[in-house]
Design a protein around this motif. Sequence first.
Motif, PDB file in Angstrom:
ATOM      1  N   SER A  39      80.897 103.059  33.918  1.00 27.15           N
ATOM      2  CA  SER A  39      81.829 103.065  32.785  1.00 27.15           C
ATOM      3  C   SER A  39      82.637 104.352  32.681  1.00 27.15           C
ATOM      4  O   SER A  39      83.809 104.332  32.295  1.00 27.15           O
ATOM      5  CB  SER A  39      81.068 102.827  31.478  1.00 27.15           C
ATOM      6  N   ILE A  40      82.032 105.476  33.055  1.00 29.79           N
ATOM      7  CA  ILE A  40      82.714 106.762  32.866  1.00 29.79           C
ATOM      8  C   ILE A  40      83.989 106.858  33.696  1.00 29.79           C
ATOM      9  O   ILE A  40      84.994 107.426  33.262  1.00 29.79           O
ATOM     10  CB  ILE A  40      81.760 107.942  33.199  1.00 29.79           C
TER      11      ILE A  40
ATOM     12  N   TYR B  20      74.359 111.753  26.501  1.00 29.63           N
ATOM     13  CA  TYR B  20      75.143 112.351  25.416  1.00 29.63           C
ATOM     14  C   TYR B  20      76.448 111.579  25.205  1.00 29.63           C
ATOM     15  O   TYR B  20      76.861 111.314  24.060  1.00 29.63           O
ATOM     16  CB  TYR B  20      75.453 113.816  25.751  1.00 29.63           C
ATOM     17  N   ALA B  21      77.110 111.203  26.298  1.00 35.86           N
ATOM     18  CA  ALA B  21      78.440 110.572  26.212  1.00 35.86           C
ATOM     19  C   ALA B  21      78.376 109.068  25.979  1.00 35.86           C
ATOM     20  O   ALA B  21      79.428 108.430  25.799  1.00 35.86           O
ATOM     21  CB  ALA B  21      79.213 110.858  27.497  1.00 35.86           C
ATOM     22  N   HIS B  22      77.165 108.494  25.988  1.00 36.03           N
ATOM     23  CA  HIS B  22      76.994 107.042  25.857  1.00 36.03           C
ATOM     24  C   HIS B  22      77.781 106.313  26.959  1.00 36.03           C
ATOM     25  O   HIS B  22      78.476 105.324  26.706  1.00 36.03           O
ATOM     26  CB  HIS B  22      77.451 106.548  24.472  1.00 36.03           C
TER      27      HIS B  22
ATOM     28  N   GLN C  70      87.869 115.647  27.734  1.00 37.50           N
ATOM     29  CA  GLN C  70      87.535 115.981  26.351  1.00 37.50           C
ATOM     30  C   GLN C  70      86.045 115.768  26.080  1.00 37.50           C
ATOM     31  O   GLN C  70      85.407 116.562  25.387  1.00 37.50           O
ATOM     32  CB  GLN C  70      88.364 115.132  25.387  1.00 37.50           C
ATOM     33  N   ILE C  71      85.488 114.708  26.659  1.00 36.18           N
ATOM     34  CA  ILE C  71      84.045 114.455  26.495  1.00 36.18           C
ATOM     35  C   ILE C  71      83.243 115.614  27.091  1.00 36.18           C
ATOM     36  O   ILE C  71      82.251 116.070  26.507  1.00 36.18           O
ATOM     37  CB  ILE C  71      83.646 113.120  27.160  1.00 36.18           C
ATOM     38  N   ILE C  72      83.688 116.093  28.251  1.00 40.03           N
ATOM     39  CA  ILE C  72      82.978 117.198  28.917  1.00 40.03           C
ATOM     40  C   ILE C  72      83.060 118.466  28.074  1.00 40.03           C
ATOM     41  O   ILE C  72      82.069 119.192  27.916  1.00 40.03           O
ATOM     42  CB  ILE C  72      83.560 117.434  30.326  1.00 40.03           C
ATOM     43  N   LYS C  73      84.228 118.733  27.495  1.00 39.57           N
ATOM     44  CA  LYS C  73      84.369 119.917  26.633  1.00 39.57           C
ATOM     45  C   LYS C  73      83.434 119.819  25.431  1.00 39.57           C
ATOM     46  O   LYS C  73      82.770 120.799  25.055  1.00 39.57           O
ATOM     47  CB  LYS C  73      85.814 120.061  26.166  1.00 39.57           C
TER      48      LYS C  73
END
Length: 443
Positions: free
Chosen positions: A38-39, A31-33, A49-52
């Motif tokens: 990299s994360i 989902y987050a690409h 913010q990506i997790i939210k």
Amino acid sequence: MATPSQIFYESLKTKATKKVYKLWLEKFFEYAHQDYDSIIKLEPEKIKQIIKDYVIHKKELTRKTGIPSPNSYNAIMTPIQSFLEMNEIEFSWKTIKNLYPQRIPTSNQLPYTDDDIRELLGATTSLRNKAFIHFLSSTGVRVGATPDIRIEDVKEIEDGAVVTIYRDTTEEYRTCLTPEAYTALKRYLEQRIEREPDSVLFTRKNNLTPLTPTSAQDVVRNVRKQAKLSIDNGRKSRRGKSQNHAFRKRFEITLASCDLQQRFIDYMQGHFSGNSKAYFNGVSDEQLYAQFKRAIPALTLDKSTKIEAEKEKEIRIIKEEFDGALKEKLEQQDELMQRMLSELATAKVFAYETRYTECFGGKKPDIQKLSKIMSNEEIEDWNRFIPLVQREQDWTIPTGTKSQEMLRDSKEKREIKDIIKRLKKQGDTSGMIEQLEKMLDVF
């Protein structure tokens, strides 16, 4: 240098956990690409913010399709949190968790009934499947534990068995098989090719390949499809029944209804604390099975077997009551007999005190003097009863020490004493009494 993924997976203890965590973590990366490497290069606030956004995305799916379940968000998000924390990327998850949907009542929480399980057994001809269903029904074991159980983990006790689950791990515990379930297991093993003690207890259909966690889950699922249970119409409701966990529910409820001690119920389900485990280390297989036996009639599915077990239980209770009453009566009779013997012995001592007054008067009788004046018959009589009167000291008279001369002298002395008594009663004044008393001094 260890990679972020290596650090993360090294922290997980079991293969099953690694498999589940990897599934949910990689769905998040998709989902987050992003990926494992990299994360962690992103700023913490960016990751947050990506997790939210991911949680909100999942909630939209839940609202539209019901999948994922509102109750599964902890399971979905924990792998992400764990991965980040293991790589020292930490921030508050409070605002993220506040986004989780409200939980709903859990579905499939009812236990199987006896009729449900009989339907499952009737829907399959496979000895493996029948043994597996009986095994889950009797032991209450988690289906995920079955692939690791070995034949040697099953120990026969009476007509049933005790089974060790998670052997040689910190989670090790024991549970039991009813005679009915153990019989089904033995029938299955008899036709197995591999049945060495260290062989797995359950295999796939080819009787060679061990069950995997997935194939273990599928055993009951496939049989349940064949059985077409009526309960399957409401499987995703609160009135539904989980295909495997419903066995465990039935096991727990049945044991509780049979008045087993709660600590035994918890232990046989693998629920125990450190103190409880220490306690059960001292409980033998026989003691565990003795507790379990109370539930055997209720867990047994074959009515004829159940009736027979109940009759045997009634017979055992009657026999125990009879044996107890008989034992009590015999003990009462023995007590009465001992009391009568004690009273008789006391009377005999008094008789000898009266007869041989000169030997009594102190704290104990003059045993040496008694041995000289008593006949052998009297000595034997004395030795028979005196232990009943005097238990602390030895007042028995040695036997076999009287010579014939001593016996004769003793008899003559008694005769002289009797004559003296008669003369005294008659008031004799002839001097005969004095002469006889001198004769006694000679002896």
